[in-house]
Design an enzyme around this catalytic site. Structure first.
Site, mmCIF file in Angstrom:
data_model
loop_
_atom_site.group_PDB
_atom_site.id
_atom_site.type_symbol
_atom_site.label_atom_id
_atom_site.label_comp_id
_atom_site.label_asym_id
_atom_site.label_seq_id
_atom_site.Cartn_x
_atom_site.Cartn_y
_atom_site.Cartn_z
ATOM 1 C CD GLU A 107 4.041 0.918 7.192
ATOM 2 O OE1 GLU A 107 4.798 1.260 8.126
ATOM 3 O OE2 GLU A 107 3.633 1.712 6.302
ATOM 4 C CG ASP A 118 -0.138 -0.113 2.527
ATOM 5 O OD1 ASP A 118 0.577 -1.121 2.713
ATOM 6 O OD2 ASP A 118 -0.226 0.800 3.376
#
Length: 581
Positions: free
Chosen positions: A241, A172
């Site tokens: 994350e 991400d």
């Protein structure tokens, strides 16, 4: 409640100074590390040393920052190709660029994959891209999905008795604000490469699709070279994350723990720092081996509202504001000891560079044996915003809500305090400090007080103040910077940069140290899997690149990207060749 001795009450609350935790013992069960170092040293060169006693210029301390012993892999078929072949670099840039073009943005709050798979459509495009771009990886490694989107790649070794190597990264990226899209030099999801600057531009280029792609590409090249690994190699790739890994790493780590058991990994490598050029010929590779802790405190002032024409002495907004004022004006104390990984970076810079003035250099080098010099060092480090927060707990008020109408008194005002807990502190000590200041304000204004829904002071006719903790994380265990596992890691970095990447720069000096992050990576979920966790991306990162992470114009040099590919390649071979459990 007894107030701290060095905080005598003035006007109803303690005078300014450093804050001290409360005495509520019954509740005790509850990071860019190097960017400012050069600026910090340069700032201090402007200070006059005329008033400093001559004795402080003497540094009778033997050098402690030494080069790591190099580890050269005997299997190095493609290291030169990775680092120097033009076509390999072009292909590598293309692979990174293609990944950047898939906007795998993640927000602060996201649906569970089981509830809304369509929300994660871009991630599935990225998975397909991996399959097409790294055919050998997908032909030879076992690929598993955890919680639908997290990825585990397993390259089975020929000797199952050996501990696996675990590489991490996250799929991400932080969102790009559409309102400032035009502020980017190149569109944020273009993956544009500028050959004149050697920069690849775009969101995720430096956080951290560069590392993710380097890990896949390094393994792809080893497979192309016919390499067979004795030791199992694992890639664990989270997908949120940037929102604390609540659905990605928090499910991936238990998956691996159940399969392999505690302390089962030889080492863990994740995103982190790289090499920083501190002098014309001095490079420090700070492998982050420690992270600060984390806790959010949600504080609310509960009142009874009413018409604003009947003015109280203080509204809930006013009471909350005074509490915020006290917290911001009583920061946590600096606590700098030589076991803080930041010290190792300063020590290397002091021993091998020239930009520190003599009295600061002396304070750095004598700190392990001289308490007075350690105080000088603490003052030095605490004086600069770029490094001071690495030696203390921080407290930032980030969210506030209160009031709904101009002619209605606010019945409730709440705010969130974000803390990054110093490595020599704890969540409990941090929260007790907040509780102390909440108690001071509650007593001054005649409010009740609750902590974690337990009554400390009964509610009064004015109301009460509540304090509750969320997302509590203690500081990470400090990974060792000595011993067999560290030696192979540091020796690989030393060889890669000293003897290969910077070989033509004859006077280049490379030193490998530990380092500290003020933030937290996905490794916070992996502590039980290994004590050898190093957060490192094998590239040379100028200040301007580091400052664009999570910001406009994020970019990375293509040369730094291919050096990370080379590191993954060499490190796998070196651990296989030199490692023992």
């Amino acid at each position: 409640m007894t107030e701290p001795r060095h905080h005598p009450l003035q006007n109803g609350y303690p005078s300014s100074g450093q804050s001290t935790p409360s005495t509520y013992s019954k509740y005790k069960k509850f990071v860019l590390p190097l960017v400012g170092l050069l600026a910090l040293g340069l700032a201090y060169t402007s200070r006059s040393a005329d008033s400093v006693p001559s004795s402080v210029f003497e540094v009778p301390v033997s050098p402690q920052c030494k080069k790591a012993e190099t580890y050269r892999p005997s299997f190095n078929k493609s290291v030169n190709l990775i680092l120097n072949d033009k076509q390999f670099k072009i292909d590598s840039i293309k692979k990174l660029s293609g990944a950047i073009q898939i906007p795998t943005e993640i927000n602060d709050t996201n649906p569970l994959p089981d509830d809304d798979l369509e929300y994660y459509a871009e991630f599935f495009k990225l998975h397909k891209y991996f399959e097409e771009t790294f055919p050998l990886v997908h032909a030879h490694l076992k690929v598993e999905k955890v919680n639908k989107i997290g990825l585990i790649y397993t390259w089975e070794g020929t000797d199952p008795s050996l501990k696996p190597i675990l590489f991490m990264a996250h799929q991400d990226v932080v969102p790009v604000n559409r309102e400032i899209w035009d502020s980017w030099e190149y569109p944020p999801f273009s993956g544009h490469y500028d050959p004149e600057t050697d920069y690849v531009w775009g969101r995720g280029s430096n956080d951290c699709k560069n590392l993710l792609l380097a890990e896949l590409e390094g393994i792809e090249q080893l497979l192309a070279d016919g390499y067979s690994t004795k030791r199992t190699v694992i890639l664990s790739l989270g997908f949120d994350e940037e929102s604390s890994g609540l659905m990605g790493a928090s499910t991936l780590a238990p998956f691996l723990l159940e399969r392999y058991g505690p302390d089962s990994m030889f080492s863990i490598i994740d995103e982190g720092a790289g090499l920083l050029r501190l002098d014309k010929n001095l490079y420090i590779a700070a492998a982050v081996n420690a992270e600060k802790g984390y806790v959010d405190a949600k504080i609310a002032v509960h009142g009874h509202g009413g018409h604003s024409s009947v003015q109280p002495d203080h509204t809930t907004i006013g009471v909350a504001s005074e509490l915020i004022f006290l917290m911001e004006n009583h920061p946590f104390e600096f606590n700098f000891s030589v076991d803080n990984p930041v010290y190792n970076v300063l020590q290397c810079a002091a021993e091998h560079s020239s930009f520190f003035p003599p009295h600061v250099r002396d304070a750095i080098l004598r700190s392990p044996v001289d308490e007075n010099q350690r105080r000088v060092l603490t003052e030095f480090a605490g004086s600069h915003p770029d490094i001071r927060d690495l030696i203390r707990t921080t407290r930032a008020i980030d969210v506030i809500n209160g009031g709904v109408k101009a002619n209605a008194l606010p019945g409730l005002t709440s705010f969130i305090v974000n803390h990054r807990v110093g490595i020599h502190s704890s969540v409990n000590e941090t929260v007790e400090n907040d509780l102390y200041w909440a108690t001071v304000i509650a007593k001054k204004h005649g409010y009740g007080l609750t902590f974690q829904d337990e009554v400390i002071i009964p509610e009064t006719k004015l109301g009460y103040i509540s304090l509750a903790c969320e997302k509590m994380l203690e500081p990470a265990p400090i990974s060792p910077t000595s011993g067999h596992v560290w030696d192979i890691f540091a020796g690989t970095v030393q060889n890669l940069f000293q003897n290969e990447i910077l070989a033509e720069q004859k006077d280049a000096e490379v030193y490998v140290t530990g380092g500290l992050f003020s933030g937290n990576t996905d490794t916070k979920y992996y502590w039980d899997l290994s004590r050898n966790i190093y957060r490192f991306v094998a590239g040379i990162f100028p200040f301007d690149q580091l400052r664009t992470i999570h910001s406009v114009n994020e970019h990375i040099s293509a040369s730094s990207h291919v050096s990370a590919v080379a590191f993954v390649y060499e490190y796998i071979v070196n651990v296989n060749e030199y490692g023992h459990d």
